[in-house]
Write a protein that holds these residues in place. Sequence first.
Motif, short mmCIF file in Angstrom:
data_model
loop_
_atom_site.label_atom_id
_atom_site.label_comp_id
_atom_site.label_asym_id
_atom_site.label_seq_id
_atom_site.Cartn_x
_atom_site.Cartn_y
_atom_site.Cartn_z
N VAL A 39 -38.72 -28.45 11.03
CA VAL A 39 -39.47 -29.56 10.45
C VAL A 39 -40.07 -29.11 9.12
O VAL A 39 -40.78 -28.11 9.04
N ASN A 40 -39.74 -29.86 8.08
CA ASN A 40 -40.28 -29.58 6.75
C ASN A 40 -40.95 -30.85 6.23
O ASN A 40 -40.37 -31.93 6.30
N ALA A 59 -48.58 -30.74 10.73
CA ALA A 59 -49.04 -30.68 12.11
C ALA A 59 -48.92 -32.04 12.80
O ALA A 59 -48.54 -32.11 13.97
N GLN A 60 -49.21 -33.11 12.08
CA GLN A 60 -49.17 -34.43 12.68
C GLN A 60 -47.74 -34.90 12.92
O GLN A 60 -47.45 -35.55 13.94
N VAL A 61 -46.82 -34.58 12.01
CA VAL A 61 -45.42 -34.93 12.21
C VAL A 61 -44.87 -34.16 13.42
O VAL A 61 -44.18 -34.73 14.28
N GLU A 62 -45.18 -32.87 13.50
CA GLU A 62 -44.70 -32.07 14.63
C GLU A 62 -45.25 -32.60 15.95
O GLU A 62 -44.53 -32.68 16.96
N ALA A 64 -46.15 -35.68 16.62
CA ALA A 64 -45.48 -36.96 16.92
C ALA A 64 -44.08 -36.72 17.46
O ALA A 64 -43.63 -37.43 18.38
N LEU A 65 -43.38 -35.74 16.93
CA LEU A 65 -42.03 -35.44 17.41
C LEU A 65 -42.07 -34.92 18.85
O LEU A 65 -41.25 -35.30 19.68
N ARG A 66 -43.05 -34.06 19.14
CA ARG A 66 -43.18 -33.56 20.52
C ARG A 66 -43.47 -34.72 21.47
O ARG A 66 -42.93 -34.78 22.58
N SER A 67 -44.35 -35.62 21.05
CA SER A 67 -44.73 -36.76 21.90
C SER A 67 -43.55 -37.69 22.17
O SER A 67 -43.55 -38.40 23.18
N SER A 68 -42.57 -37.67 21.29
CA SER A 68 -41.42 -38.57 21.46
C SER A 68 -40.57 -38.18 22.66
O SER A 68 -39.86 -39.02 23.23
N GLY A 69 -40.58 -36.91 23.03
CA GLY A 69 -39.71 -36.45 24.10
C GLY A 69 -38.26 -36.33 23.69
O GLY A 69 -37.39 -36.07 24.51
N VAL A 70 -38.00 -36.50 22.38
CA VAL A 70 -36.63 -36.45 21.87
C VAL A 70 -36.39 -35.17 21.08
O VAL A 70 -35.31 -34.58 21.12
N PHE A 71 -37.41 -34.72 20.37
CA PHE A 71 -37.30 -33.51 19.53
C PHE A 71 -38.38 -32.51 19.89
O PHE A 71 -39.45 -32.88 20.40
N THR A 72 -38.09 -31.26 19.62
CA THR A 72 -39.10 -30.22 19.75
C THR A 72 -39.05 -29.36 18.48
O THR A 72 -38.00 -28.79 18.14
N PRO A 73 -40.15 -29.29 17.72
CA PRO A 73 -40.17 -28.48 16.49
C PRO A 73 -39.87 -27.01 16.82
O PRO A 73 -40.33 -26.48 17.83
N SER A 74 -39.09 -26.38 15.97
CA SER A 74 -38.67 -25.00 16.21
C SER A 74 -38.86 -24.15 14.96
O SER A 74 -38.60 -24.60 13.85
N GLN A 75 -39.32 -22.92 15.17
CA GLN A 75 -39.46 -21.95 14.10
C GLN A 75 -38.29 -20.97 14.09
O GLN A 75 -38.23 -20.07 13.25
N ASP A 76 -37.37 -21.14 15.02
CA ASP A 76 -36.23 -20.24 15.14
C ASP A 76 -35.28 -20.43 13.94
O ASP A 76 -34.78 -21.54 13.72
N PRO A 77 -35.03 -19.37 13.16
CA PRO A 77 -34.13 -19.49 12.01
C PRO A 77 -32.73 -19.95 12.38
O PRO A 77 -32.00 -20.50 11.54
N ALA A 78 -32.34 -19.76 13.64
CA ALA A 78 -31.01 -20.15 14.08
C ALA A 78 -30.89 -21.65 14.38
O ALA A 78 -29.80 -22.16 14.61
N VAL A 166 -50.88 -43.68 10.88
CA VAL A 166 -49.73 -44.01 10.03
C VAL A 166 -48.59 -43.01 10.24
O VAL A 166 -47.43 -43.39 10.36
N ILE A 167 -48.92 -41.73 10.28
CA ILE A 167 -47.88 -40.70 10.48
C ILE A 167 -47.23 -40.85 11.86
O ILE A 167 -46.00 -40.79 12.00
N LEU A 168 -48.05 -41.09 12.89
CA LEU A 168 -47.52 -41.26 14.24
C LEU A 168 -46.60 -42.47 14.31
O LEU A 168 -45.48 -42.40 14.84
N ASP A 169 -47.05 -43.59 13.75
CA ASP A 169 -46.26 -44.82 13.82
C ASP A 169 -44.92 -44.67 13.10
O ASP A 169 -43.87 -45.08 13.62
N MET A 170 -44.95 -44.10 11.91
CA MET A 170 -43.72 -44.03 11.13
C MET A 170 -42.76 -42.97 11.67
O MET A 170 -41.54 -43.14 11.62
N THR A 171 -43.29 -41.88 12.20
CA THR A 171 -42.43 -40.87 12.82
C THR A 171 -41.76 -41.45 14.07
O THR A 171 -40.56 -41.26 14.30
#
Length: 196
Positions: A39-40, A59-62, A64-78, A166-171
């Motif tokens: 996530v950038n 932090a807010q975008v990440e 919202a993505l976690r709350s979606s149950g569809v994506f999980t933010p990752s710090q893994d370079p791979a 606003v960030i939660l709604d649009m994400t």
Amino acid sequence: AGAASLSACISTQSYVGPASPMASTTALRSLSQPIPVKVNTQFQVNGKASPAGTPSQQAQVESALRSSGVFTPSQDPATAASITVTVNDTVDLQAAHKKGFHAGLTLGSSGTVIPDNYTYTASYANSAGEPYQASYKQDILTAIGSNVQVPVGVKATTPGDAFHRVILDMTTQFVQDLQTKGLVAEIGRASCRERV
């Protein structure tokens, strides 16, 4: 800022402006294995990068993505998939400063409303690098002082909470659009929200 410097007692309330209804998290279908994504994000004011606002937005975008149950933010370079979000706040800074300063001089008895117009642009690239991009718009109206006209039927909140909404709604809307277009796998368990 001008108002705050002249009186700490001036009321400041924000309202998420009326707009096209955004998706709710209850409309999303969570996956049994949420997709890891890099996530950038970047926050801009009038098209110019504003680094001070980016960490909070990230932090807010990440979240919202976690709350979606569809994506999980990752710090893994791979991690191959990625989501990039740019939020541009279009605001007349000079006019906003003048309005805030005037409200401060009158100790809030002569209030004003300052609009912030947000354009949220998000892009998703799956593990194969295939991109999808979408943009959404939303406003935040901040009322400083009293005797101001505010949107009817819109709940007052703090400026920080309004931005978070606003960030939660649009994400959430972006994730729903990805699912609707079949760009995110719909396989997996139905979410608990759907079973209720």
